[in-house]
Design a protein around this motif. Structure first.
Motif, PDB file in Angstrom:
ATOM      1  N   ASN A  54       0.214  -1.587  -0.039  1.00  0.00           N
ATOM      2  CA  ASN A  54      -0.218  -0.335  -0.123  1.00  0.00           C
ATOM      3  C   ASN A  54       0.804   1.029  -0.046  1.00  0.00           C
ATOM      4  O   ASN A  54       0.259   2.631   0.017  1.00  0.00           O
ATOM      5  CB  ASN A  54      -1.090  -0.249   1.217  1.00  0.00           C
ATOM      6  CG  ASN A  54      -1.695  -0.569   1.031  1.00  0.00           C
ATOM      7  OD1 ASN A  54      -2.836  -0.798   0.109  1.00  0.00           O
ATOM      8  ND2 ASN A  54      -2.089  -1.779   1.780  1.00  0.00           N
ATOM      9  N   GLU A 117      -3.052  12.738 -13.266  1.00  0.00           N
ATOM     10  CA  GLU A 117      -2.309  13.113 -12.160  1.00  0.00           C
ATOM     11  C   GLU A 117      -1.007  12.498 -11.969  1.00  0.00           C
ATOM     12  O   GLU A 117      -0.467  12.785 -10.925  1.00  0.00           O
ATOM     13  CB  GLU A 117      -3.512  11.126 -11.409  1.00  0.00           C
ATOM     14  CG  GLU A 117      -2.065   9.977 -11.877  1.00  0.00           C
ATOM     15  CD  GLU A 117      -3.997   9.240 -13.184  1.00  0.00           C
ATOM     16  OE1 GLU A 117      -4.334   9.927 -13.461  1.00  0.00           O
ATOM     17  OE2 GLU A 117      -3.238   8.118 -13.160  1.00  0.00           O
ATOM     18  N   ASP A 127       1.092   7.480  -2.781  1.00  0.00           N
ATOM     19  CA  ASP A 127      -0.258   7.223  -3.362  1.00  0.00           C
ATOM     20  C   ASP A 127       0.912   5.897  -4.347  1.00  0.00           C
ATOM     21  O   ASP A 127       1.776   6.142  -5.119  1.00  0.00           O
ATOM     22  CB  ASP A 127      -0.424   8.038  -4.500  1.00  0.00           C
ATOM     23  CG  ASP A 127      -1.656   7.752  -5.017  1.00  0.00           C
ATOM     24  OD1 ASP A 127      -1.651   6.219  -5.073  1.00  0.00           O
ATOM     25  OD2 ASP A 127      -2.452   8.370  -5.760  1.00  0.00           O
ATOM     26  N   ASP A 129      -0.691   3.718  -6.494  1.00  0.00           N
ATOM     27  CA  ASP A 129      -1.498   3.191  -7.759  1.00  0.00           C
ATOM     28  C   ASP A 129      -1.636   4.541  -8.627  1.00  0.00           C
ATOM     29  O   ASP A 129      -1.453   6.049  -8.669  1.00  0.00           O
ATOM     30  CB  ASP A 129      -3.179   3.481  -7.573  1.00  0.00           C
ATOM     31  CG  ASP A 129      -3.302   2.290  -6.393  1.00  0.00           C
ATOM     32  OD1 ASP A 129      -2.949   1.125  -6.860  1.00  0.00           O
ATOM     33  OD2 ASP A 129      -3.615   2.787  -5.211  1.00  0.00           O
ATOM     34  N   ILE A 130      -1.177   4.110 -10.075  1.00  0.00           N
ATOM     35  CA  ILE A 130      -1.709   4.594 -10.763  1.00  0.00           C
ATOM     36  C   ILE A 130      -3.176   4.510 -11.645  1.00  0.00           C
ATOM     37  O   ILE A 130      -3.192   3.746 -11.686  1.00  0.00           O
ATOM     38  CB  ILE A 130      -0.611   5.271 -12.278  1.00  0.00           C
ATOM     39  CG1 ILE A 130      -0.582   3.690 -12.365  1.00  0.00           C
ATOM     40  CG2 ILE A 130       0.838   5.685 -11.226  1.00  0.00           C
ATOM     41  CD1 ILE A 130       1.122   3.621 -13.676  1.00  0.00           C
ATOM     42  N   SER A 131      -3.691   5.278 -12.788  1.00  0.00           N
ATOM     43  CA  SER A 131      -4.952   5.018 -13.637  1.00  0.00           C
ATOM     44  C   SER A 131      -4.500   3.936 -14.939  1.00  0.00           C
ATOM     45  O   SER A 131      -2.755   3.641 -15.087  1.00  0.00           O
ATOM     46  CB  SER A 131      -5.458   5.995 -13.964  1.00  0.00           C
ATOM     47  OG  SER A 131      -5.055   6.842 -15.035  1.00  0.00           O
ATOM     48  N   PRO A 164     -13.172  -1.867 -10.771  1.00  0.00           N
ATOM     49  CA  PRO A 164     -12.992  -0.851  -9.229  1.00  0.00           C
ATOM     50  C   PRO A 164     -14.078  -1.815  -8.210  1.00  0.00           C
ATOM     51  O   PRO A 164     -13.958  -2.891  -8.983  1.00  0.00           O
ATOM     52  CB  PRO A 164     -14.473  -0.438  -9.783  1.00  0.00           C
ATOM     53  CG  PRO A 164     -14.274   0.083 -11.324  1.00  0.00           C
ATOM     54  CD  PRO A 164     -13.640  -1.014 -12.172  1.00  0.00           C
ATOM     55  N   LEU A 165     -14.301  -1.665  -6.833  1.00  0.00           N
ATOM     56  CA  LEU A 165     -14.598  -2.479  -6.106  1.00  0.00           C
ATOM     57  C   LEU A 165     -16.116  -3.150  -6.408  1.00  0.00           C
ATOM     58  O   LEU A 165     -17.173  -2.331  -6.875  1.00  0.00           O
ATOM     59  CB  LEU A 165     -15.333  -1.190  -4.653  1.00  0.00           C
ATOM     60  CG  LEU A 165     -15.409  -2.455  -3.802  1.00  0.00           C
ATOM     61  CD1 LEU A 165     -15.064  -3.197  -2.995  1.00  0.00           C
ATOM     62  CD2 LEU A 165     -15.973  -1.174  -1.986  1.00  0.00           C
ATOM     63  N   GLY A 167     -16.317  -4.381  -9.250  1.00  0.00           N
ATOM     64  CA  GLY A 167     -16.905  -3.825 -10.409  1.00  0.00           C
ATOM     65  C   GLY A 167     -17.833  -2.430 -10.884  1.00  0.00           C
ATOM     66  O   GLY A 167     -17.848  -2.350 -11.829  1.00  0.00           O
ATOM     67  N   LEU A 168     -18.278  -2.306  -9.930  1.00  0.00           N
ATOM     68  CA  LEU A 168     -19.277  -1.195 -10.069  1.00  0.00           C
ATOM     69  C   LEU A 168     -18.508   0.439  -8.921  1.00  0.00           C
ATOM     70  O   LEU A 168     -19.002   1.369  -9.638  1.00  0.00           O
ATOM     71  CB  LEU A 168     -20.424  -1.324  -8.792  1.00  0.00           C
ATOM     72  CG  LEU A 168     -21.366  -2.726  -9.585  1.00  0.00           C
ATOM     73  CD1 LEU A 168     -22.163  -2.967  -8.745  1.00  0.00           C
ATOM     74  CD2 LEU A 168     -21.820  -1.894 -10.853  1.00  0.00           C
ATOM     75  N   PHE A 169     -18.152  -0.079  -8.034  1.00  0.00           N
ATOM     76  CA  PHE A 169     -18.236   1.276  -7.181  1.00  0.00           C
ATOM     77  C   PHE A 169     -16.581   1.903  -7.067  1.00  0.00           C
ATOM     78  O   PHE A 169     -15.257   0.959  -6.721  1.00  0.00           O
ATOM     79  CB  PHE A 169     -18.696   1.321  -5.896  1.00  0.00           C
ATOM     80  CG  PHE A 169     -19.560   0.627  -6.102  1.00  0.00           C
ATOM     81  CD1 PHE A 169     -21.290   1.561  -6.069  1.00  0.00           C
ATOM     82  CD2 PHE A 169     -19.701  -0.528  -5.238  1.00  0.00           C
ATOM     83  CE1 PHE A 169     -21.971   0.837  -5.870  1.00  0.00           C
ATOM     84  CE2 PHE A 169     -21.155  -1.177  -4.866  1.00  0.00           C
ATOM     85  CZ  PHE A 169     -22.107  -0.466  -5.382  1.00  0.00           C
ATOM     86  N   GLY A 170     -16.121   3.037  -7.559  1.00  0.00           N
ATOM     87  CA  GLY A 170     -14.472   3.914  -7.457  1.00  0.00           C
ATOM     88  C   GLY A 170     -13.686   3.787  -8.415  1.00  0.00           C
ATOM     89  O   GLY A 170     -14.013   2.995  -9.765  1.00  0.00           O
ATOM     90  N   PRO A 171     -12.628   3.902  -8.847  1.00  0.00           N
ATOM     91  CA  PRO A 171     -11.968   4.088 -10.328  1.00  0.00           C
ATOM     92  C   PRO A 171     -11.286   2.742  -9.991  1.00  0.00           C
ATOM     93  O   PRO A 171     -10.801   2.020  -9.357  1.00  0.00           O
ATOM     94  CB  PRO A 171     -10.716   5.247  -9.593  1.00  0.00           C
ATOM     95  CG  PRO A 171     -11.217   5.691  -8.628  1.00  0.00           C
ATOM     96  CD  PRO A 171     -12.157   4.973  -7.485  1.00  0.00           C
ATOM     97  N   LYS A 173      -7.632   0.947 -11.086  1.00  0.00           N
ATOM     98  CA  LYS A 173      -6.467   1.962 -10.888  1.00  0.00           C
ATOM     99  C   LYS A 173      -4.857   0.362 -11.134  1.00  0.00           C
ATOM    100  O   LYS A 173      -5.754  -0.538 -11.572  1.00  0.00           O
ATOM    101  CB  LYS A 173      -5.497   1.873  -9.377  1.00  0.00           C
ATOM    102  CG  LYS A 173      -6.757   0.548  -8.289  1.00  0.00           C
ATOM    103  CD  LYS A 173      -7.009   1.292  -6.901  1.00  0.00           C
ATOM    104  CE  LYS A 173      -6.885  -0.291  -6.377  1.00  0.00           C
ATOM    105  NZ  LYS A 173      -6.327  -0.486  -5.132  1.00  0.00           N
TER     106      LYS A 173
END
Lengths: 187, 572
Positions: A54, A117, A127, A129-131, A164-165, A167-171, A173
């Motif tokens: 992390n 970003e 951070d 992560d990157i996209s 995404p969480l 497959g539905l929530f958030g970006p 990464k």
């Protein structure tokens, strides 16, 4: 008032035992069952700990995928953001310089391909992560330097893209450290 | 639909799904009715016995406030000395130094008053002993103090005429054993199993893939982060607060943390209605607060997702929004959502740096803290809103030519005077504080302090002014977030915000509890055709108008000099 003070002292002591000894020990104890045993999850490469899953780390060498700019140079013992305001002229100059550096190392890119970003500092300076887009723009550079088949690196990035969480929530990464460890293992 | 928008919708729904039943539960529990958590009774009996407390002893409003002030004073004094001497005390594995007197003054007040304005950084400024035995302890008890005071205030309106507001120790203990502690255990376990450290291991060192030597701060953070949110405290274990990837490792923990800081403020509003057996009043207040919250939320999200116009001019892509000071795993939408909620409920934790958000987002954050009554902090949110209610009752009473009444009690000169003084306190503290800071900055730039005033601001011009305004506003609202570019660890900011936090905490608690105590003693007047009904939509809108007018009149000039001026300079 006097009786209040005595009660206050006694309840403070009692609650200290409950809230500062029993509660945290209970959670730490159950936490031993978690993935990193509650110490933080580490990443191992060639039998050595090379970092925490992390915690982002600095990647500046051209054979690695790069993470985001960090206001604290990825100091994991002193997290912070840049706290630069959106209209600060020095800050805007810095962003502009970062764009130039990116374009220098990726001459094949157009400005509109660069996601924000990659030229802005993260909130924590750590951070991890990157996209997926930010990983994609670096594929050609990494593949060229490592003399790898570009398609192989594309596949690696795809397999390291976290959805995404549920497959539905958030970006979506990509964890930069995990990706780079896998890259080093690629023959 | 875009997954970032779906993410905040699911967070919002979960707040309601948990918050609403929690409100009903709290009303029953504090009224002493049978609830499923009665199995905690032996623990409570034990606490009372060890502390020499009789939980059934009735208290009038003065006795109640005395008990509350007494224990808060104890924490202030005891904590102050521990903070100054943390280097000499055990359990300091990273060898952090003791705090200076002014920093200790600021920090202890900050945690006692549920503010958590942090002028130190967790990694290098606090030992594990201080983090747990002072900070985490105070995060529990300061939230419980707020909740206990709110319940006393509810109690005043439950009975027709009474002097008994209940027992402080009873409400205070139950707020911990029946609410904060069980929820904290659940939340901290969710965090631990998603990657937040929970063990007592000290700093670690490793060699990175590229060959750099890196030190990593860790520690029992999950336990702390749980109560930091549930108790609307907001103080982070790490310097970067919930933007830190160990403090908020993924999107699931982000949802958990934002939901956990909203549920108690939402529950307390509904608890008020259920507790005094006027369900409708609770829902009307809830409605007004929700409209206020949405009016701040929606523009803030749209501003952040639009990105920085000055960066857009450079020709690069901002597909999800402005990214400076934000984290990829969270994204601009969820950061904007959080930044508004954390400022209206006085948590003040951040998952992205507010100093780097757009000028208008800064405006919404400031407004949320200035109003400080849309849900608000644990317990105190309802008390803040009550002051607006009394002003609304008074004004509408004058408008229709009736004696102002609230829930069957005449509101007379004494109560309105208290309410007016509390209303004036916030603008006074914020404006006077910011004015003095701006004066010192411009005329005493070289004062020999830990940070020279000329070096206070991390950003020039209007944004620099906003940094000072934000700090004073956050202190008064007991919020604790900051435009962290401000060089605030020096005697000026430590002392000034310390005093503002104290006044901004205790006067707005004492005022409403006193008004409620005074009203409850008066003869009950049964409702008649001539009664001004306070549980109607019309009266809700009236209160909303009062909130708008009072805050616009108080703060517009300062907001025009800071965020508004910056915004217009950016789009010119």
């Amino acid at each position: 008032m006097n009786s209040n003070i005595l009660k206050a002292i006694r309840i403070t002591l009692t609650l200290t035992v409950l809230l500062c000894v029993v509660y945290p020990l209970l959670v730490a104890g159950i936490g031993k069952l978690s993935k990193g045993k509650g110490d933080g999850e580490t990443i191992i490469a060639n039998g050595k700990v090379v970092g925490y899953a992390n915690i982002g780390q600095s990647f500046t060498k051209p054979q690695y995928f790069w993470g985001r700019p960090s206001a604290v140079g990825y100091n994991a013992a002193g997290s912070a953001g840049s706290n630069k305001g959106p209209s600060n002229p020095d800050y805007l100059q810095q962003v502009s310089d970062r764009i130039d550096t990116l374009l220098k190392y990726h001459p094949y890119l157009k400005r509109a391909d660069i996601p924000a970003e990659m030229v802005t500092a993260s909130g924590s300076g750590l951070d991890p992560d990157i996209s997926p887009e930010a990983a994609k723009i670096q594929i050609k550079r990494v593949a060229d330097i490592r003399k790898l088949d570009e398609q192989k690196v594309v596949e690696l990035v795809t397999s390291h893209t976290e959805k995404p969480l549920l497959g539905l929530f958030g970006p979506a990464k990509v964890n930069v450290l995990k990706l780079n460890v896998a890259l080093d293992e690629l023959k | 639909m875009n997954t970032e928008i779906l993410g905040i919708i699911v967070s919002f729904v979960m707040m309601l799904v948990i918050g609403i039943p929690l409100g009903k539960y709290l009303a029953k529990m504090f009224a002493g009715e049978k609830v499923w958590t009665d199995f905690m009774r032996p623990l409570e009996t034990g606490i009372y016995k060890l502390s020499g407390i009789d939980p059934n002893q009735p208290m009038n409003w003065k006795q109640f406030l005395k008990a509350m002030m007494c224990i808060n004073l104890l924490w202030l004094v005891y904590g102050f000395f521990v903070l100054m001497n943390q280097d000499k005390l055990p359990w300091n594995p990273d060898g952090n130094p003791g705090m200076t007197a002014d920093l200790a003054f600021n920090t202890i007040i900050s945690f006692v008053v549920n503010c958590n304005l942090q002028h130190y950084s967790g990694e290098s400024g606090a030992s594990y002993l201080v983090q747990h035995y002072i900070f985490m302890f105070l995060q529990f008890v300061s939230a419980a103090t707020g909740i206990a005071c709110a319940v006393a205030f509810f109690k005043a309106f439950r009975d027709k005429t009474t002097t008994d507001l209940g027992n402080f120790w009873n409400y205070f203990t139950k707020a911990i054993t029946r609410l904060l502690l069980p929820l904290s255990i659940v939340v901290s376990l969710i965090l631990t199993f998603n990657g937040t450290p929970a063990s007592y291991a000290a700093k670690d060192q490793f060699i990175s893939l590229q060959g750099d030597t890196v030190n990593v701060s860790r520690g029992p953070a999950a336990q702390f982060i749980a109560i930091k949110h549930l108790g609307t405290n907001g103080g982070g274990w790490f310097g970067a607060n919930s933007a830190h990837p160990l403090e908020n490792p993924n999107y699931l923990t982000n949802i958990t943390e934002i939901v956990s800081q909203m549920i108690i403020p939402i529950a307390m509003v509904l608890c008020f209605g259920y507790f005094i057996r006027r369900k409708k009043l609770g829902w009307v207040i809830f409605g007004v607060m929700m409209i206020g919250a949405l009016l701040l939320l929606i523009p803030s999200i749209s501003t952040e997702t639009a990105g920085n116009p000055l960066i857009a001019k450079m020709g690069i892509a901002q597909p999800t929004g402005a990214m400076e000071g934000k984290e990829v795993r969270i994204g601009p939408t969820a950061t904007a959502f959080w930044s508004t909620l954390t400022t209206i409920v006085s948590t003040g934790s951040v998952n992205g740096m507010h100093d780097s958000t757009m000028a208008l987002s800064g405006l919404w954050q400031l407004l949320g803290m200035m109003i400080n009554g849309f849900f608000g902090g644990c317990g105190v949110g309802v008390l803040n809103y009550f002051i607006y209610l009394i002003i609304a009752v008074f004004i509408s009473g004058l408008m229709v030519g009736r004696t102002p009444e609230f829930l069957g009690h005449k509101v007379e000169a004494r109560e309105v005077k208290i309410a007016a003084l509390i209303t004036l306190l916030s603008p006074f503290l914020i404006m006077a504080g910011t004015a003095i800071a701006a004066y010192v900055f411009t005329t005493h730039g070289n004062a020999d302090w830990a940070v020279k005033p000329s070096a206070w601001l991390n950003n020039p011009s209007f944004h620099g002014f906003s940094e000072m305004l934000y700090e004073m506003t956050s202190a008064n609202a007991n919020n604790g977030s900051g435009f962290e570019g401000l060089g605030d660890n020096n005697i000026f900011w430590n002392v000034s915000t310390g005093i503002i936090m104290l006044l901004g905490r205790f006067l707005p608690i004492i005022g409403p509890v006193a008004i409620a105590g005074l009203l409850a003693q008066k003869r009950y007047i049964p409702e008649s055709a001539g009664t001004l009904k306070t549980d109607t939509v019309t009266f809700g809108l009236m209160t909303f108008a009062v909130i708008l007018v009072l805050n616009a009149l108080s703060y517009f000039p300062a907001l025009a000099l800071g965020p508004l001026a910056e915004h217009f300079s950016m789009i010119k």
